[in-house]
Design an enzyme around this catalytic site. Structure first.
Site, PDB file in Angstrom:
ATOM      1  N   GLY A  45       0.833  -1.316  -0.063  1.00  0.00           N
ATOM      2  CA  GLY A  45      -0.171  -0.044   0.026  1.00  0.00           C
ATOM      3  C   GLY A  45       0.818   1.316  -0.112  1.00  0.00           C
ATOM      4  CD  GLN A  50       3.613   5.602   2.424  1.00  0.00           C
ATOM      5  OE1 GLN A  50       2.634   5.287   2.050  1.00  0.00           O
ATOM      6  NE2 GLN A  50       4.646   4.912   3.173  1.00  0.00           N
ATOM      7  CB  CYS A  88       5.489   2.067   7.427  1.00  0.00           C
ATOM      8  SG  CYS A  88       5.110   3.653   6.520  1.00  0.00           S
ATOM      9  CG  LEU A  89       6.950   0.988   1.280  1.00  0.00           C
ATOM     10  CD1 LEU A  89       6.351   1.117  -0.177  1.00  0.00           C
ATOM     11  CD2 LEU A  89       8.006  -0.158   1.432  1.00  0.00           C
ATOM     12  CG  HIS A 130      -0.509   1.468   7.174  1.00  0.00           C
ATOM     13  ND1 HIS A 130       0.464   0.810   8.016  1.00  0.00           N
ATOM     14  CD2 HIS A 130       0.187   2.173   6.490  1.00  0.00           C
ATOM     15  CE1 HIS A 130       1.441   1.151   8.006  1.00  0.00           C
ATOM     16  NE2 HIS A 130       1.343   2.181   6.832  1.00  0.00           N
ATOM     17  CD  GLU A 131      -0.881   2.749   2.863  1.00  0.00           C
ATOM     18  OE1 GLU A 131      -0.375   3.736   2.825  1.00  0.00           O
ATOM     19  OE2 GLU A 131      -0.263   1.742   3.031  1.00  0.00           O
ATOM     20  CG  HIS A 134       0.821   7.007   5.521  1.00  0.00           C
ATOM     21  ND1 HIS A 134       1.757   7.285   6.111  1.00  0.00           N
ATOM     22  CD2 HIS A 134       0.699   5.600   5.179  1.00  0.00           C
ATOM     23  CE1 HIS A 134       2.675   6.529   6.115  1.00  0.00           C
ATOM     24  NE2 HIS A 134       2.107   5.282   5.707  1.00  0.00           N
TER      25      HIS A 134
HETATM   26 ZN   LIG Z   1       2.837   3.367   5.939  1.00  0.00          ZN
END
Ligand SMILES: [Zn+2]
Length: 160
Positions: A45, A50, A88-89, A130-131, A134
């Site tokens: 995701g 991000q 998380c990236l 989660h997204e 963000h």
């Molecule tokens: Zn994340």
């Protein structure tokens, strides 16, 4: 491919702006670039902030490929919660346990500008939540009740 934003960065703590409809070609192009970026980094995701975009857009890998959600919201959540490890990236090397509702009623717009309202379950519900966090400047480490891995990296990412 878009450069990935790593914490700490102000955009990751920003409540980002809604996307204006009708959906422009720029947003369609952004969705494709975000998908490419997500695949390149082996994510499941990715959210607008991000990739340094002040825009309420997320992409998620599903069984059928990749889904794009514009202006995604959570209308209702299941009473039942599940506990799962997340990463998380934007916070590489850190993993922690987060408890979240098992199902969510999602409201969003598609890339063709259609409004949808549907229940998401299990892994998809997990990634969606989660997204969406963000887009509101929230990182999973804010919600993790235990850090499983990468405790020593939290200071570097400005998370302690
Ligand atoms: Zn994340």
């Amino acid at each position: 491919m878009l450069p990935l934003i790593i914490a700490p960065n102000k955009i990751l703590r920003t409540v980002v702006k809604s996307i204006q409809l009708p959906v422009t070609n720029d947003i369609k192009k952004l969705a494709v670039e975000m998908s490419e970026t997500m695949f390149y980094y082996h994510g499941i995701g990715l959210a607008g902030p991000q990739v340094n975009r002040d825009a309420r857009i997320i992409v998620i890998t599903t069984a059928d490929g990749v889904s794009t959600y514009l202006n995604p919201e959570i209308i209702k959540t299941s009473w039942r919660q599940v506990d799962m490890e997340e990463g998380c990236l934007s916070i590489p090397g850190v993993f922690g346990q987060v408890r979240r509702p098992r199902r969510v009623l999602a409201s969003f717009y598609t890339l063709t500008g259609e409004h949808r309202k549907e229940w998401l379950d299990n892994m998809l519900a997990r990634v969606y939540q989660h997204e969406v966090d963000h887009l509101n400047g929230i990182l999973f480490t804010d919600k993790a009740w235990r850090i499983n891995q990468g405790q020593d990296l939290l200071a570097k990412y400005g998370l302690v």
